[in-house]
Design a protein around this motif. Structure first.
Motif, PDB file in Angstrom:
ATOM      1  N   ILE A   1     -10.394 100.282  90.413  1.00 20.13           N
ATOM      2  CA  ILE A   1     -10.908 100.186  89.052  1.00 20.13           C
ATOM      3  C   ILE A   1     -12.333 100.742  89.018  1.00 20.13           C
ATOM      4  CG2 ILE A   1     -11.546  98.614  87.187  1.00 20.13           C
ATOM      5  CD1 ILE A   1      -9.398  96.717  88.147  1.00 20.13           C
ATOM      6  N   VAL A   2     -12.543 101.750  88.198  1.00 18.69           N
ATOM      7  CA  VAL A   2     -13.864 102.367  88.084  1.00 18.69           C
ATOM      8  C   VAL A   2     -14.286 102.404  86.620  1.00 18.69           C
ATOM      9  CG1 VAL A   2     -13.593 103.762  90.166  1.00 18.69           C
ATOM     10  CG2 VAL A   2     -12.824 104.675  87.979  1.00 18.69           C
ATOM     11  N   GLN A   3     -15.584 102.449  86.408  1.00 23.32           N
ATOM     12  CA  GLN A   3     -16.160 102.592  85.069  1.00 23.32           C
ATOM     13  C   GLN A   3     -15.633 101.544  84.095  1.00 23.32           C
ATOM     14  OE1 GLN A   3     -15.353 106.655  83.986  1.00 23.32           O
ATOM     15  NE2 GLN A   3     -16.778 107.490  85.467  1.00 23.32           N
ATOM     16  N   LYS A   4     -15.524 100.303  84.583  1.00 24.06           N
ATOM     17  CA  LYS A   4     -15.128  99.153  83.755  1.00 24.06           C
ATOM     18  C   LYS A   4     -13.763  99.341  83.092  1.00 24.06           C
ATOM     19  CE  LYS A   4     -19.928  97.890  82.762  1.00 24.06           C
ATOM     20  NZ  LYS A   4     -20.930  97.606  81.695  1.00 24.06           N
ATOM     21  N   ALA A   5     -12.871 100.063  83.750  1.00 24.63           N
ATOM     22  CA  ALA A   5     -11.526 100.247  83.213  1.00 24.63           C
ATOM     23  C   ALA A   5     -10.740  98.943  83.320  1.00 24.63           C
ATOM     24  CB  ALA A   5     -10.819 101.361  83.977  1.00 24.63           C
ATOM     25  N   LYS A   6      -9.719  98.807  82.496  1.00 26.33           N
ATOM     26  CA  LYS A   6      -8.898  97.603  82.517  1.00 26.33           C
ATOM     27  C   LYS A   6      -7.836  97.654  83.604  1.00 26.33           C
ATOM     28  CE  LYS A   6      -9.484  96.642  77.581  1.00 26.33           C
ATOM     29  NZ  LYS A   6      -8.802  96.427  76.277  1.00 26.33           N
ATOM     30  N   GLU A   7      -7.433  98.860  83.965  1.00 23.40           N
ATOM     31  CA  GLU A   7      -6.420  99.043  84.997  1.00 23.40           C
ATOM     32  C   GLU A   7      -6.972  99.921  86.111  1.00 23.40           C
ATOM     33  OE1 GLU A   7      -2.107  99.309  83.230  1.00 23.40           O
ATOM     34  OE2 GLU A   7      -3.434 100.557  82.033  1.00 23.40           O
ATOM     35  N   SER A   8      -6.430  99.735  87.285  1.00 24.39           N
ATOM     36  CA  SER A   8      -6.828 100.586  88.405  1.00 24.39           C
ATOM     37  C   SER A   8      -6.189 101.963  88.263  1.00 24.39           C
ATOM     38  CB  SER A   8      -6.397  99.957  89.733  1.00 24.39           C
ATOM     39  OG  SER A   8      -4.983  99.946  89.843  1.00 24.39           O
ATOM     40  N   GLU A   9      -6.778 102.940  88.939  1.00 24.41           N
ATOM     41  CA  GLU A   9      -6.196 104.278  88.956  1.00 24.41           C
ATOM     42  C   GLU A   9      -4.770 104.226  89.481  1.00 24.41           C
ATOM     43  OE1 GLU A   9      -8.818 106.584  91.359  1.00 24.41           O
ATOM     44  OE2 GLU A   9     -10.468 106.557  89.912  1.00 24.41           O
ATOM     45  N   ALA A  10      -4.550 103.435  90.521  1.00 26.93           N
ATOM     46  CA  ALA A  10      -3.230 103.352  91.134  1.00 26.93           C
ATOM     47  C   ALA A  10      -2.181 102.832  90.154  1.00 26.93           C
ATOM     48  CB  ALA A  10      -3.285 102.463  92.375  1.00 26.93           C
ATOM     49  N   GLU A  11      -2.537 101.831  89.370  1.00 26.65           N
ATOM     50  CA  GLU A  11      -1.590 101.269  88.406  1.00 26.65           C
ATOM     51  C   GLU A  11      -1.226 102.282  87.327  1.00 26.65           C
ATOM     52  OE1 GLU A  11      -2.664  96.535  88.384  1.00 26.65           O
ATOM     53  OE2 GLU A  11      -4.131  97.929  87.538  1.00 26.65           O
ATOM     54  N   VAL A  12      -2.221 103.031  86.864  1.00 24.78           N
ATOM     55  CA  VAL A  12      -1.961 104.068  85.858  1.00 24.78           C
ATOM     56  C   VAL A  12      -1.099 105.172  86.456  1.00 24.78           C
ATOM     57  CG1 VAL A  12      -3.025 105.784  84.346  1.00 24.78           C
ATOM     58  CG2 VAL A  12      -4.095 103.534  84.626  1.00 24.78           C
ATOM     59  N   MET A  13      -1.385 105.537  87.691  1.00 20.76           N
ATOM     60  CA  MET A  13      -0.602 106.570  88.371  1.00 20.76           C
ATOM     61  C   MET A  13       0.838 106.120  88.578  1.00 20.76           C
ATOM     62  SD  MET A  13      -3.600 107.513  91.109  1.00 20.76           S
ATOM     63  CE  MET A  13      -2.691 108.623  92.163  1.00 20.76           C
ATOM     64  N   ALA A  14       1.015 104.857  88.952  1.00 28.47           N
ATOM     65  CA  ALA A  14       2.365 104.326  89.157  1.00 28.47           C
ATOM     66  C   ALA A  14       3.166 104.362  87.864  1.00 28.47           C
ATOM     67  CB  ALA A  14       2.283 102.903  89.700  1.00 28.47           C
ATOM     68  N   ALA A  15       2.522 103.998  86.752  1.00 29.29           N
ATOM     69  CA  ALA A  15       3.204 104.032  85.457  1.00 29.29           C
ATOM     70  C   ALA A  15       3.645 105.460  85.111  1.00 29.29           C
ATOM     71  CB  ALA A  15       2.282 103.475  84.374  1.00 29.29           C
ATOM     72  N   TYR A  16       2.812 106.427  85.435  1.00 31.15           N
ATOM     73  CA  TYR A  16       3.144 107.835  85.182  1.00 31.15           C
ATOM     74  C   TYR A  16       4.360 108.239  86.018  1.00 31.15           C
ATOM     75  CZ  TYR A  16       2.389 112.917  84.782  1.00 31.15           C
ATOM     76  OH  TYR A  16       2.535 114.266  84.532  1.00 31.15           O
ATOM     77  N   LEU A  17       4.381 107.846  87.274  1.00 27.70           N
ATOM     78  CA  LEU A  17       5.504 108.196  88.148  1.00 27.70           C
ATOM     79  C   LEU A  17       6.803 107.582  87.644  1.00 27.70           C
ATOM     80  CD1 LEU A  17       3.855 107.744  91.669  1.00 27.70           C
ATOM     81  CD2 LEU A  17       4.424 109.907  90.543  1.00 27.70           C
ATOM     82  N   ILE A  18       6.736 106.320  87.255  1.00 28.22           N
ATOM     83  CA  ILE A  18       7.935 105.639  86.753  1.00 28.22           C
ATOM     84  C   ILE A  18       8.439 106.314  85.483  1.00 28.22           C
ATOM     85  CG2 ILE A  18       8.781 103.472  85.776  1.00 28.22           C
ATOM     86  CD1 ILE A  18       6.851 102.025  87.716  1.00 28.22           C
TER      87      ILE A  18
END
Length: 213
Positions: A92-109
């Protein structure tokens, strides 16, 4: 020594230093760009047990174009290695609500990758940590292919070698409009990591030019 030099000599030396640094920087940047583009030719190994996709900053829970190309590359490679797992790494960077990994996983799914094939590493905040934390999720004997952008391969692979990781790297093509910023930024990162090489090369070139003058 400088006190004994005339204004003209000091001016000439200053110009020589600036010209040398400029020429060396430009030449190295060109080589870096050529190498980065050539990494796109690297084919995926015939045996793969883990794909590791290195993260990049996400915006409002959305995958930006540069990161999307990495994920698309992983998806295309996974289609011929469907027994492999895909590890997505990024915290999680720049006060995001989700981690990069979680967003990436959603994209893959969303693009057809089964959730059971995806492993999220949600702690890493930079490239070094991407590799460090992902290594903890991978068995030593497994064959790993790291997927990242073309401009990022050289630095990421250098980190992997320092860690003693014998992993393969494949790269995605960076969208054209993002090339100037991303290529220059990573090139400066390489100079930061290997500043002694750059300084040594500059001093050597200055010495040669001074002797020839």
């Amino acid at each position: 020594m400088l006190k004994n030099l005339s204004i003209q000599s000091v001016s000439w030396l200053s110009s020589l230093v600036v010209a040398t640094i400029d020429a060396l920087s430009t030449f190295n940047l060109i080589l870096f760009c050529i190498f980065s583009c050539c990494t796109r030719l690297q084919k995926c190994p015939t045996t793969v047990q883990d794909f590791l996709v290195l993260g990049a900053a996400v915006k409002h829970g959305q995958v930006p174009p540069v990161l999307a190309t990495r994920l698309d590359k992983a998806i295309n490679c996974w289609k011929t290695h469907q027994s492999a797992k895909i590890i997505v790494s990024g915290g999680i960077v720049q006060k995001a609500k989700e981690s990069e990994a979680e967003v990436m996983a959603a994209y893959l799914i969303a693009h057809g990758i089964p959730a059971r094939k995806i492993i999220c590493e949600t702690q890493a905040l930079n490239t070094w940590q991407n590799l460090t934390f992902a290594r903890q999720l991978i068995k030593p004997q497994e064959t790993v292919v790291v997927v990242t952008s073309d401009f990022h391969v050289l630095r990421a692979r250098a980190y992997a070698r320092k860690m003693g990781l014998n992993w393969s790297f494949i790269s995605s093509k960076t969208p054209w409009r993002y090339c100037p910023l991303t290529f220059i930024r990573d090139y400066l990162g390489i100079i930061r990591d290997h500043w002694w090489v750059f300084c040594g090369s500059t001093l050597l070139l200055l010495l040669v030019e001074f002797i020839l003058k």
